[in-house]
Scaffold this active site. Structure first.
Site, short mmCIF file in Angstrom:
data_model
loop_
_atom_site.label_atom_id
_atom_site.label_comp_id
_atom_site.label_asym_id
_atom_site.label_seq_id
_atom_site.Cartn_x
_atom_site.Cartn_y
_atom_site.Cartn_z
N HIS A 191 58.85 -5.17 27.97
CA HIS A 191 57.98 -4.03 27.75
C HIS A 191 56.54 -4.51 27.65
O HIS A 191 56.25 -5.68 27.86
CB HIS A 191 58.46 -3.17 26.57
CG HIS A 191 58.68 -3.92 25.29
ND1 HIS A 191 57.67 -4.57 24.65
CD2 HIS A 191 59.79 -4.11 24.54
CE1 HIS A 191 58.15 -5.13 23.55
NE2 HIS A 191 59.43 -4.88 23.46
N ARG A 279 57.36 -13.21 17.91
CA ARG A 279 57.87 -12.82 16.61
C ARG A 279 59.40 -12.81 16.66
O ARG A 279 59.99 -12.37 17.64
CB ARG A 279 57.35 -11.41 16.34
CG ARG A 279 57.39 -10.98 14.94
CD ARG A 279 56.82 -9.57 14.83
NE ARG A 279 57.38 -8.93 13.66
CZ ARG A 279 58.57 -8.34 13.65
NH1 ARG A 279 59.30 -8.30 14.74
NH2 ARG A 279 59.01 -7.80 12.53
N GLY A 407 59.97 8.43 53.30
CA GLY A 407 58.69 7.88 53.74
C GLY A 407 57.93 8.91 54.54
O GLY A 407 58.45 10.01 54.83
N LEU A 408 56.72 8.58 54.92
CA LEU A 408 55.86 9.52 55.64
C LEU A 408 56.44 9.86 57.01
O LEU A 408 57.29 9.13 57.54
CB LEU A 408 54.47 8.89 55.83
CG LEU A 408 53.69 8.60 54.54
CD1 LEU A 408 52.41 7.84 54.88
CD2 LEU A 408 53.38 9.89 53.80
N ALA A 411 57.13 7.20 59.92
CA ALA A 411 57.24 5.88 59.28
C ALA A 411 58.31 5.02 59.95
O ALA A 411 58.27 3.80 59.85
CB ALA A 411 57.55 6.04 57.79
N GLY A 412 59.25 5.67 60.61
CA GLY A 412 60.32 4.90 61.26
C GLY A 412 61.66 5.09 60.59
O GLY A 412 62.59 4.31 60.81
N LYS A 413 61.78 6.14 59.78
CA LYS A 413 63.03 6.40 59.04
C LYS A 413 64.21 6.59 59.99
O LYS A 413 65.24 5.95 59.86
CB LYS A 413 62.88 7.64 58.15
CG LYS A 413 61.75 7.58 57.14
CD LYS A 413 61.66 8.83 56.30
CE LYS A 413 61.26 10.07 57.09
NZ LYS A 413 59.89 10.01 57.65
N SER A 414 64.03 7.49 60.97
CA SER A 414 65.12 7.80 61.91
C SER A 414 65.47 6.58 62.76
O SER A 414 66.64 6.32 63.02
CB SER A 414 64.74 8.96 62.82
OG SER A 414 64.44 10.09 62.04
#
Ligand SMILES: [Zn+2]
Length: 581
Positions: A191, A279, A407-408, A411-414
């Site tokens: 944290h 600690r 993604g945009l 972007a190349g998703k397909s």
């Protein structure tokens, strides 16, 4: 920086050598903690120890925190001889609980171990509620001593991939040109208070070794794979060339001051020059005072210690200072300060409360929240989330899963999804590709591009994907899906959800402009266009991030396949079934 005792121990053994050495030798089964100690001995993490302790070393170590030769060593490292086992001969084959060979021990001595005395001296208590004391008190009365050699078995998962020997961390430090290296021991997620300490150190020294201990810990500690994901998430806030994440395979003993000292010596062996002592280091419950560990380490002659301790005061969040601080740097009253502890963070997660970004980085919180959602209600014992399941062998019926490409536009998703589909079909998966553009003309006809309509679209795709996955189908979804909340809702409804962020930059997408949409959007002819006039919320902790700006499609596919293999969702071996068309 010289290792403890002057020489880095290396007691590793090739599997063939091991088989030869143990032929005909009687076997001894090691507990998981003993097996972790064996590994630490073999890699030199415990230099100068070359094996399990003799009675002389055990006695000296327990009484004086030194080996019989006078060298500092705070905690006994013993190998128990279970009742009924007779040690014959001069060599023992060491095995794990499944009978797998781990290594070999040259028998020098069998002796009666003073477990009560050890417990009281080392842990300061013989209370069986203390997890370390309980392990010692429950150990066999007899111990067998002698030098060991061991085979380093490959370990599973992220923790396994980051397990480095002291020789390896030293080589990496040298290759990075680091001369001053700060070691940070942890068995918890990081944290903001930890980050503050680490960054204070990084302001002054060359590099940070983030060195989580991944051996056996106690129930209730966060599982290793979840922690590893959380460390990776936390490291997004550090320059990558200044931090090395490596794992230390060793059992946790919860011995407070003595264990803090052991941890310092182990980091010295890994090549660290400095070691952060916070600690209540290595403590548990209320057995040790918050600064006992620091007092012990500060009392030792620096030349004997051989690593410089960095002793930090209690760190808190101060509203008036507007950030992390300690009593050394903040003048404000207690009313402005919020002490930040792992216990408190866990309580917030258990209660399902949002964790404040000032306490835990959102990426880290996301990883932990996901794990807690898979926990058994009280959050004490966390099951590994589906995504972190141990890799399984070839499954008769492959589990269904959803790979969600976000993604945009452009972007190349397909493209990646289609190539991945081919790879998975070859492996015999039943497969469905849900492409956002195609779905919009059927499942979601009539929906527009307002946030509400976009969320409805994603919910519908998610519903279909979840149903298919339930029936063992590998579902590949390619959809812009710009809103984090909508994606996370789908994640919550699927057992095995793999989020792939196709993180192609806006500039590249606009330049490619495959469909001619960016030009029109930028000219104001299309409204509500993601990235131009509508927001895109990047995933906080996706399973995979693809950089299609720089890597070819094949490499992207390879990354997703590697992730699916790691999660046990696909194997290189083709499942025993006729490939579906
Ligand atoms: Zn303050």
């Amino acid at each position: 920086m010289a290792p403890h005792g002057g020489r880095l121990v290396d007691r590793r053994l090739e599997p063939e050598e091991a088989a030869e050495l143990v032929r005909g030798a009687p076997s001894l089964t090691l507990s998981p903690a003993e097996a972790a100690d064996l590994r630490a001995l073999a890699t030199g993490a415990y230099s100068p120890l070359t094996g399990f302790m003799t009675s002389a070393d055990h006695e000296a170590c327990t009484q004086t925190m030194r080996l019989a030769n006078g060298l500092l060593w705070p905690i006994p490292v013993c190998l128990g001889v279970p009742d009924g086992v007779n040690i014959r001969g001069d060599r023992l084959a060491l095995r794990d609980g499944h009978g797998n060979p781990l290594g070999v021990l040259e028998v020098h001595e069998v002796y009666k171990r003073d477990r009560l005395g050890e417990s009281e001296r080392v842990f300061g208590t013989s209370d069986p509620a203390h997890p370390g004391a309980a392990r010692v008190l429950g150990a066999p009365a007899l111990a067998v001593a002698g030098p060991v050699r061991a085979v380093l078995q490959p370990l599973d998962g992220l923790a396994g991939r980051h397990a480095l020997t002291p020789a390896e961390t030293r080589a990496l430090f040298a290759s990075r040109g680091w001369r001053t290296i700060v070691g940070f021991q942890t068995r918890n997620p990081i944290h903001r208070a930890h980050e503050y300490l680490q960054k204070c150190a990084l302001e002054l020294y060359d590099g940070l070794l983030l060195h989580p201990l991944v051996g056996p810990t106690k129930d209730g500690d966060v599982p290793v794979e979840v922690r590893m994901r959380a460390y990776q998430a936390a490291l997004r806030y550090f320059p990558p060339d200044r931090v090395l994440l490596a794992t230390l395979v060793a059992p946790m003993r919860y011995a407070g001051p003595r264990e803090a000292l052991l941890h310092a010596l182990v980091r010295k062996n890994h090549g660290c020059t400095h070691f952060i002592v916070g600690r209540d280091q290595a403590g548990v419950g209320t057995y040790y005072g918050p600064f006992d560990a620091q007092r012990l380490i500060a009392s030792l002659p620096p030349q004997e210690l051989g690593i410089t301790p960095l002793l930090f005061d209690k760190v808190f969040h101060c509203a008036a200072c507007g950030g992390m601080a300690s009593a050394k740097t903040c003048p404000h009253p207690d009313s402005e300060r919020i002490a930040l502890s792992g216990t408190m963070v866990r309580a917030m997660l258990r209660a399902g409360e949002p964790v404040l970004p000032g306490f835990v980085r959102p990426e880290v919180a996301t990883v932990l929240q996901r794990a807690y959602r898979h926990s058994n209600g009280d959050g004490q014992v966390l099951r590994q989330p589906a995504g972190d399941a141990k890799p399984t062998s070839v499954q008769a019926t492959p589990a269904g899963f959803v790979v969600w490409f976000t993604g945009l536009s452009g972007a190349g998703k397909s493209t990646v999804a289609t190539a991945l589909a081919t790879r998975l079909r070859e492996r015999g998966h039943r497969l469905e590709v849900l492409d956002g553009d195609e779905v919009r003309t059927s499942l979601s006809e009539g929906l527009g591009f307002s946030r509400e309509d976009r969320d409805t679209n994603i919910a519908r795709i998610g519903y279909v994907a979840a149903k298919l996955a339930q029936h063992g189908v590998a579902v590949l979804v390619a959809a812009i899906s710009p809103y984090r909340e909508a994606r996370d809702r789908v994640r919550g409804s699927v057992d095995h959800f793999v989020e792939v962020h196709v993180a192609t930059s806006f500039a590249t997408c606009a330049e490619r402009d495959v469909k001619g949409l960016y030009g029109r959007a930028l000219a104001g002819q299309i409204t509500q266009f993601t990235g131009v006039s509508d927001p895109y919320e990047s995933p906080l902790a996706p399973e995979v991030v693809l950089d299609t700006d720089r890597e070819p499609v094949d490499a992207s596919v390879e990354q997703v396949v590697a992730c699916l293999e790691r999660l046990g969702l696909t194997t290189a071996a083709t499942p025993d079934r006729t490939p579906a068309r």
